[in-house]
Design an enzyme around this catalytic site. Sequence first.
Site, PDB file in Angstrom:
ATOM      1  N   SER A  78       0.822  -1.215   0.000  1.00 48.38           N
ATOM      2  CA  SER A  78       0.000   0.000   0.000  1.00 48.38           C
ATOM      3  C   SER A  78       0.856   1.265   0.000  1.00 48.38           C
ATOM      4  O   SER A  78       0.527   2.253  -0.668  1.00 48.38           O
ATOM      5  CB  SER A  78      -0.926   0.008   1.216  1.00 48.38           C
ATOM      6  OG  SER A  78      -1.793  -1.109   1.203  1.00 48.38           O
ATOM      7  N   ASN A  79       1.971   1.256   0.754  1.00 46.80           N
ATOM      8  CA  ASN A  79       2.819   2.439   0.813  1.00 46.80           C
ATOM      9  C   ASN A  79       3.635   2.644  -0.459  1.00 46.80           C
ATOM     10  O   ASN A  79       4.247   3.699  -0.632  1.00 46.80           O
ATOM     11  CB  ASN A  79       3.737   2.369   2.035  1.00 46.80           C
ATOM     12  CG  ASN A  79       2.986   2.580   3.322  1.00 46.80           C
ATOM     13  OD1 ASN A  79       2.661   3.695   3.691  1.00 46.80           O
ATOM     14  ND2 ASN A  79       2.657   1.491   4.013  1.00 46.80           N
ATOM     15  N   LYS A 197      -0.517 -10.859   6.936  1.00 44.68           N
ATOM     16  CA  LYS A 197      -0.230  -9.516   7.414  1.00 44.68           C
ATOM     17  C   LYS A 197      -1.560  -8.880   7.770  1.00 44.68           C
ATOM     18  O   LYS A 197      -2.402  -8.664   6.899  1.00 44.68           O
ATOM     19  CB  LYS A 197       0.483  -8.672   6.352  1.00 44.68           C
ATOM     20  CG  LYS A 197       0.708  -7.233   6.817  1.00 44.68           C
ATOM     21  CD  LYS A 197       1.011  -6.284   5.673  1.00 44.68           C
ATOM     22  CE  LYS A 197       1.066  -4.845   6.185  1.00 44.68           C
ATOM     23  NZ  LYS A 197       1.189  -3.853   5.096  1.00 44.68           N
ATOM     24  N   SER A 199      -3.354  -5.623   9.167  1.00 47.80           N
ATOM     25  CA  SER A 199      -3.157  -4.193   9.409  1.00 47.80           C
ATOM     26  C   SER A 199      -4.331  -3.546  10.134  1.00 47.80           C
ATOM     27  O   SER A 199      -4.358  -2.319  10.279  1.00 47.80           O
ATOM     28  CB  SER A 199      -2.920  -3.470   8.079  1.00 47.80           C
ATOM     29  OG  SER A 199      -1.731  -3.910   7.474  1.00 47.80           O
ATOM     30  N   GLY A 223       0.663  -5.411  10.983  1.00 47.84           N
ATOM     31  CA  GLY A 223       0.701  -4.522   9.838  1.00 47.84           C
ATOM     32  C   GLY A 223       1.043  -3.096  10.177  1.00 47.84           C
ATOM     33  O   GLY A 223       0.911  -2.208   9.328  1.00 47.84           O
TER      34      GLY A 223
END
Length: 328
Positions: A78-79, A197, A199, A223
């Site tokens: 996502s980042n 993972k 988040s 996450g």
Amino acid sequence: MLGVGAVKNMFALSRRVYVTLWKRSASQAAGQRLDISGIYPPIATPFTKQEELDYHKLEENLQKYAKIPFKGLVVQGSNGEYPYLTEEERVEVVSRVRLSLPRDKLVIAGSGCESTRATVRMTERMAGVGADAVLVVTPCFYKGKMDSRALTHHFTQVADSSPVPVVLYSVPANTGLELPMDAVCRLAQHPNIVGLKDSGGDITRIGLAVHKTRGLDFQVLAGSAGFLMAAYSVGAVGGVCALANVLGPQVCELDRLCVEGRWEEARELQWRLIEPNAAVTRKLGVPALKQAMEWFGFHGGACRSPLQPITESESQQLRRDFSSNGWL
């Protein structure tokens, strides 16, 4: 007597079956061997002011990250602004990271797409350029239909065909849905799915995922750095933490303290990471992460539209969140 065409068809079918079985056997064996414990920054993708990929800045970041005791890097998470990259760009970024990073560092590549077919294709391409494992996010455009049955089918199809181990990725802040726990439990039994993972930040859910999958070769990663210590306390084995792009050594130190059971020291450090972590994740997001990276000697660069830079007031608040905890 069979004709030439029929023989060719039978040969082609046999070859496809053989290749499928070989790939499944290889990926399952790899999945059983892969240890994903440790800390991973989900790296940002640097862009120029013209919003082109800046591979030179990416390489400079990678040289710095190679000196930090990360287990590896998550690329195109996502980042990494993966929804804004083309398929070719996503694969090229992963390829360049793998070529630059030391072989003892894992590369976990985000390969999730909206359709199962596209995810299978992207997964195979990521494996083809050297990814050690793939991180597959829940499809979410038709979130009302993404129930346990649909998601279990999706991840099973991906894991069946993947040449490398698969890590499930639940990020409700971005997708609007959580991977249901019953689906996690079923998918954890797949020999080529090695972990999750999570988040969401719900520690009871992370603890339940660990509890429900005990006895399986399945690992849970936090996450976010904001609840890393809490996740370790209920059985998580590491984290994929945006803050590690900025405070990598400190997040790795928190990991070490938790693994060694030094909970008093871990708690002191965890407290100091909560506010800056929240600032670069749920409060201000990727633009803030990229700004903070610039302050700490990394290249964040511009975001790709429609993401916009943080405002001056947001920048001042971001600086306070870091400075009030002793990081700036």
